[in-house]
Motif scaffolding. Sequence first.
Motif: not given
Lengths: 266, 385
Positions: A137-143, A158, A160-162, B115, B119, B121, B123-124
């Motif tokens: 979760x910390x790593x994901x750039x788009x939440x 799914x 939103x995932x890039x 995105x 969005x 983020x 923390x990323x």
Amino acid sequence: MEESRRSFLKIAGIAAFGLSAIPAIDIFASESSKKAPAPAPDFSLTENSKALSAKRWGMVIDTRKFKSEKDLEHIMSVCHSIHNVPNMTNKRHEIKWIWSEEYPHAFVGDENEYLSEKLAHTPIIVLCNHCQNPPCVRACPTQATFKRQSDGIVMMDMHRCIGCRFCIAACPYGARSFNFRDPRPFISKTNLEYPTRMKGVVEKCTFCVERLAIGKIPACVEASNGAIIFGDLENPDSEIRKLLKNNFTIRRKQHLGTGPSVYYIV
Amino acid sequence: MLELAIKGSKKYYAWIVVLLVVITMGFATYLLQLSFGLGITGLSRDVSWGFYIAQFTFLVGVAASAVMVVLPYYLHHYKAFGRITILGEFLAVPSVIMCLLFIIVDMGQPMRALNVILHPTPNSVMFWDMIVLNGYLLLNIVIGWKVLEGERNGVAPPSWVKFLIYVSIPWAVSIHTVTAFLYSGLPGRGFWLTAILAPRFLSSAFAAGPSFLILLALLIRKVTNFDPGKEQIQSLAKIVTYGIIINVFFFLCEVFVVFYSQIPEHMDHFKYLFFGLKGHGILVPWMWTSFILMIVAIILLVNPVTRKNEFVLAVACIAVFIGTWIDKGLGLISGGFIPSPLHHVNEYIPTGQELTITIGIYAIGFLLITVLYKIVVSVKEEVRA
């Protein structure tokens, strides 16, 4: 995310109501009677009254109750079939939400040179740990992957995932899979009640959020004949807490500080 | 100034046509990847990043190294570098563009790339990498263009450009630091989980980038009427010498920690790369080649007699460039994923299609370098005449 989906559904519901009301309004107009219109039905989303909830969902896996690989196969196939997890022919493109590992691979760094005969041959079932402090979760750039605040489940959006796969690099448990190609041709029987995925996105176990929402326990728990126990880790009276109180349990790679919510009795 | 790019010799056009052909092949293969998915690459569940991300990492270093010509000139008033700062800046621009392209081709859903902005983020680390890379690209385009325009018109560039130049110095350091943080903050990957990763990235960048610049300078001298200068090349050579020595030193620091502590989670990756693990070791010859090339380069560069010989210097620069490329472009990513967090060894070999796309992106980079350097050289020739 949940909030915007909810408001979208609300608007969609109102819009649908508006459209469906047109013929009714026409009738009223032609009759020109003074009948009071029926009260508008409530289209707002409410939680299913049977939905299961917890402050923090967790799992205890009693490895003593698994005799052989066969016991596990049933559990894995139930999960994979209801969630439309494809059976990829190419090993490199493998997608799995729940699977079995030998002890030294499941508990890397905690293996003994002289492991008890039983443990050396016990397959260990592994899945996403739904960490308290999830590195993915910390790593994901788009939440696109996020921890649900209400019950601690680590979920995936799914749509939103890039497909950058940073979460795969971040996960110390190898719990995540990537759709290297369109998975649909590799699903033997599609479950129409659960979405399929497209190429280029990451997926993993979701602690069966879709089942919890309608009052069912996770599929693997149901299929395990009591070998997997599911419950609220923050409720001191829950069955899972009693188990944790009375048994010695371990978690995978505890030293990393991720706070896994899956405990093992070995 | 753009018009200078279209007034070239037949050889210039022939080279551009060759690059366009390679780019077209790469692009066609990318379309294939777009429709099939990343399954056409050699990537797998265990090794989920590969050649693309490795090239991205290596090229961030090349881009950052522009600071090695900018800093001596603007902060230390080392006049000689005034002739070549523009070469550094215009090497950075194509390098960052290649980096961005490598990220895009590595995405499973590239049409959702925005995105990251929709969005945001914080923390990323990926979010910050997006910011620093795009910022660095913009800085170098504006600075390079304005400085060159000033040179062409015989006037000093506007004063706000000076401000941007000062900003670009720490910014260059930031792009490679943030890129290292992509890896070094991940809890389950012992190979990357080291504070020396960012310094190692920077040192290898400050060796690889200037060594490539030396090779470009020698080439420019040969094919154009503009001579970047003997002194300039020798000063760059000293920078390469320090860079590569510090890089090997940092690497040996890591080797000591890993092998003296004997902690398997950190050591097994090095074992895999340099000796093979559980019978797998396709990278072993590559890693030793890389190490030997760097050592040979150090010997050639430290000795003033060999360093001052431009032919030997060119050989040393090639050794530095290939050595650091293997280190980052092959070993760094595979080494981090093998063995996997569950201690399985599944190796990674890029496919032909993956390599075609990679070469296509490099061709785009070379096309941009060619065009930008053509403009630079034309301006320099014009000013001299």
